[in-house]
Each structure stands twice: as structure tokens, then as C-alpha cells.
Design a protein around this motif. Structure first.
Motif, PDB file in Angstrom:
ATOM      1  N   UNK A 247       0.863  -1.186   0.000  1.00 12.37           N
ATOM      2  CA  UNK A 247       0.000   0.000   0.000  1.00 12.37           C
ATOM      3  C   UNK A 247       0.893   1.227   0.000  1.00 12.37           C
ATOM      4  N   UNK A 248       0.626   2.133  -0.937  1.00 13.85           N
ATOM      5  CA  UNK A 248       1.416   3.367  -1.019  1.00 13.85           C
ATOM      6  C   UNK A 248       0.818   4.413  -0.089  1.00 13.85           C
ATOM      7  N   UNK A 249       1.656   4.974   0.791  1.00 11.79           N
ATOM      8  CA  UNK A 249       1.185   6.027   1.696  1.00 11.79           C
ATOM      9  C   UNK A 249       2.057   7.269   1.490  1.00 11.79           C
ATOM     10  N   UNK A 250       1.676   8.372   2.098  1.00  7.74           N
ATOM     11  CA  UNK A 250       2.481   9.605   2.032  1.00  7.74           C
ATOM     12  C   UNK A 250       3.894   9.327   2.535  1.00  7.74           C
ATOM     13  N   UNK A 251       4.011   8.408   3.493  1.00  5.88           N
ATOM     14  CA  UNK A 251       5.314   8.125   4.105  1.00  5.88           C
ATOM     15  C   UNK A 251       6.107   7.064   3.347  1.00  5.88           C
ATOM     16  N   UNK A 252       5.502   6.450   2.339  1.00  4.21           N
ATOM     17  CA  UNK A 252       6.215   5.414   1.594  1.00  4.21           C
ATOM     18  C   UNK A 252       5.354   4.170   1.431  1.00  4.21           C
ATOM     19  N   UNK A 253       5.987   3.074   0.978  1.00  2.12           N
ATOM     20  CA  UNK A 253       5.246   1.844   0.694  1.00  2.12           C
ATOM     21  C   UNK A 253       5.208   0.956   1.933  1.00  2.12           C
ATOM     22  N   UNK A 254       4.026   0.426   2.241  1.00  2.00           N
ATOM     23  CA  UNK A 254       3.872  -0.478   3.382  1.00  2.00           C
ATOM     24  C   UNK A 254       3.536  -1.876   2.841  1.00  2.00           C
ATOM     25  N   UNK A 255       4.397  -2.848   3.178  1.00  4.38           N
ATOM     26  CA  UNK A 255       4.260  -4.187   2.608  1.00  4.38           C
ATOM     27  C   UNK A 255       3.710  -5.168   3.638  1.00  4.38           C
ATOM     28  N   UNK A 256       2.716  -5.958   3.242  1.00  2.82           N
ATOM     29  CA  UNK A 256       2.154  -6.992   4.113  1.00  2.82           C
ATOM     30  C   UNK A 256       2.158  -8.319   3.369  1.00  2.82           C
ATOM     31  N   UNK A 257       2.658  -9.367   4.021  1.00  5.48           N
ATOM     32  CA  UNK A 257       2.602 -10.709   3.431  1.00  5.48           C
ATOM     33  C   UNK A 257       1.236 -11.311   3.756  1.00  5.48           C
ATOM     34  N   UNK A 258       0.548 -11.812   2.741  1.00 10.09           N
ATOM     35  CA  UNK A 258      -0.811 -12.314   2.957  1.00 10.09           C
ATOM     36  C   UNK A 258      -0.838 -13.827   3.204  1.00 10.09           C
ATOM     37  N   UNK A 259      -0.342 -14.606   2.239  1.00 10.31           N
ATOM     38  CA  UNK A 259      -0.395 -16.067   2.353  1.00 10.31           C
ATOM     39  C   UNK A 259       0.479 -16.687   1.271  1.00 10.31           C
ATOM     40  N   UNK A 260       0.803 -17.979   1.374  1.00 10.51           N
ATOM     41  CA  UNK A 260       1.609 -18.628   0.336  1.00 10.51           C
ATOM     42  C   UNK A 260       0.879 -18.606  -0.999  1.00 10.51           C
ATOM     43  N   UNK A 261       1.654 -18.580  -2.102  1.00 12.54           N
ATOM     44  CA  UNK A 261       1.057 -18.517  -3.436  1.00 12.54           C
ATOM     45  C   UNK A 261       1.840 -19.417  -4.391  1.00 12.54           C
ATOM     46  N   UNK A 262       1.220 -19.741  -5.530  1.00  8.83           N
ATOM     47  CA  UNK A 262       1.844 -20.601  -6.542  1.00  8.83           C
ATOM     48  C   UNK A 262       1.528 -20.035  -7.917  1.00  8.83           C
ATOM     49  N   UNK A 263       2.410 -19.199  -8.426  1.00  4.97           N
ATOM     50  CA  UNK A 263       2.182 -18.569  -9.727  1.00  4.97           C
ATOM     51  C   UNK A 263       3.314 -18.887 -10.691  1.00  4.97           C
ATOM     52  N   UNK A 264       3.030 -18.712 -11.989  1.00  7.35           N
ATOM     53  CA  UNK A 264       4.106 -18.787 -12.976  1.00  7.35           C
ATOM     54  C   UNK A 264       5.008 -17.570 -12.775  1.00  7.35           C
ATOM     55  N   UNK A 265       6.283 -17.688 -13.184  1.00  7.70           N
ATOM     56  CA  UNK A 265       7.202 -16.561 -12.964  1.00  7.70           C
ATOM     57  C   UNK A 265       6.913 -15.366 -13.872  1.00  7.70           C
ATOM     58  N   UNK A 266       7.196 -14.169 -13.374  1.00  3.79           N
ATOM     59  CA  UNK A 266       7.210 -12.967 -14.198  1.00  3.79           C
ATOM     60  C   UNK A 266       8.481 -13.024 -15.029  1.00  3.79           C
ATOM     61  N   UNK A 267       8.325 -13.011 -16.344  1.00  4.21           N
ATOM     62  CA  UNK A 267       9.493 -13.131 -17.221  1.00  4.21           C
ATOM     63  C   UNK A 267       9.739 -11.823 -17.944  1.00  4.21           C
TER      64      UNK A 267
END
Ligand code: SAH
Length: 221
Positions: free
Chosen positions: A196-216
């Protein structure tokens, strides 16, 4: 927002789709609008005919070029997370793929900018949007890891392919209050991540494990 034109699409039975939504509820999806869109969006038209009969299983399914249509749970979960802070006007999607996630989102947000690196997948998705009357989606054939700077800032960004780290370009293209949902990691371990982008910068939260194809990187014509 798009309203789907379902004439001639040939929906599977109401019961099959109700069962899918019941399963999504059981798995913790609680946004009513997201559930309703999952119930009414025909997933079978995003698959090749030989696989269409499996469309309402809660499974990821192949779409060619070693890519997959994400599992319904994953699509619903990412959509719910993206919408959690209120309605969205401009959304960037990285990885159009079959166009299923795009079509779900297109019914819930004002406008989508979707980038895909594999041209033949993009063209198939474009045809499906035409068939369904999805008219608020703009497509670009490019490496979406760089976002779509000319169209930003965005109040939501969703990536359906996993980079090893969150691309700085995507965070840069978020408006203040904007939300980025992205799987992050390698082929052994990935985490669905919210930035989430805030005035103070980006705030990162880990939600849950995931299984996706790679970004290439790079594109395929
Ligand atoms: N949301 C899709 C999921 C497709 S899988 C669906 O519902 O079908 C992920 C997609 O991301 C693939 O189509 C893959 O080609 C695409 N992709 C991977 N790296 C990319 C990149 N750098 N830029 C754009 N698209 C990318």
C-alpha cells in the motif's frame, strides 16, 4: 464497469456454479460482489474446448505457452484484496493470460489497463472480451514488469505472475492510497504480497503462500 453479454455463451448448470461459490465462501472469500461476479462469469470460455468441462473445478488449468489460468480461489482472493479499501477507478493488470481475471475485475472497477508479454495469448483474450462485451479494458503487448507509466498513476495494480522481488516501477506507478497485489518469490516459495502506497512510503504486508508462474522479461510475438 462492464456488464457481460452472456447471450450465446452457453452457461454450465446453475448448480455447478453455486457449488463453486459455496467452496469459495468456505475458503474465506467474503466480499459479496466478488462472489456474485465469480458465480456469473463463464470460466469455460477462457479455456480450450478440450479442457472446458473442468472450468468450474477449483484448479489452475493450462492455457498454452506453459501458462495457467489461475485457480478460482486465487482470482477471488486477489480481487477481494485489491478492492478491500473501496471502489477503484484505474487498475493495472500484469499478465492478461486467458483474460479471466481481467473479466472478473472489469465488472468491479471503472477501467483496466492490462499488459501481456505473449502476443497469441493477448489476441485470444481480446477475442473473448469482444464476445462477452467487456469494453473497459485496454491491452498492451509488452513486458509488464515495467508497468504502463503513460497510463498511471493507478489506484490498484494486480500481477498474476511472480517476480523474485517487487518491481520498483510498479510501486512508483501507484497513487497515494493505491494497492498492489502481487505474488513474490521463486519456484520453490512464493508469498502473495500487498503493498500500500502512503504519504510516508510503501507499506508491505505478506498475505499467504502462493503458486504462480514466474514474471518473465521480454516479449513473445
Ligand atoms: N490472470 C491470468 C493468469 C495468467 S498466468 C488468467 O486469468 O488467465 C500469468 C500470465 O502472466 C501469463 O499469461 C504470462 O505470459 C504473463 N506474464 C509473465 N511475465 C510477464 C511480464 N513480464 N509482462 C506481462 N505479462 C507477463
Amino acid at each position: 464497469m462492464s456488464k457481460l453479454n452472456l447471450a450465446g455463451v452457453g452457461m454450465t448448470s446453475q448448480r455447478t456454479r453455486d457449488r463453486l461459490v459455496q467452496r469459495l465462501c468456505d475458503q474465506g472469500i467474503s466480499n459479496f460482489e466478488v462472489l456474485e461476479v465469480m458465480r456469473t462469469t463463464p470460466r469455460h470460455i477462457f479455456l480450450d474446448e478440450a479442457l472446458a468441462h473442468r472450468a468450474y473445478e477449483d484448479a489452475a488449468l493450462p492455457i498454452g505457452f506453459q501458462q495457467t489460468l489461475s485457480q478460482p480461489y486465487t482470482v477471488a482472493r486477489m480481487t477481494e484484496l485489491l478492492l478491500a479499501a473501496g471502489p477503484l477507478k484505474r487498475v493495472l493488470e500484469v499478465g492478461t493470460g486467458s483474460g479471466f481475471q481481467t473479466t472478473v475485475l472489469a465488472q468491479l472497477v471503472d477501467r483496466i489497463y492490462s499488459v501481456e508479454r505473449i502476443k497469441p495469448l493477448q489476441e485470444k483474450a481480446r477475442q473473448r472480451f469482444r464476445t462477452l462485451g467487456v469494453n473497459n479494458v485496454h491491452l498492451k503487448h509488452a513486458d509488464g514488469g515495467f508497468g504502463w507509466p503513460e497510463k498511471g498513476l493507478f489506484d490498484g495494480i494486480i500481477s498474476t505472475a511472480a517476480p523474485e522481488q517487487v518491481p520498483a516501477e510498479l510501486v512508483e506507478q501507484l497513487d497515494i492510497g493505491g494497492r498492489l497485489i502481487i505474488p513474490v518469490g521463486d519456484n520453490k516459495s512464493q508469498q502473495l504480497t500487498l503493498v500500500v502506497k502512503t504519504e510516508q512510503g510503501a507499506v508491505t504486508t505478506i498475505i499467504e503462500p502462493a503458486f504462480f508462474v514466474p514474471l518473465k522479461s521480454g516479449v513473445i510475438r
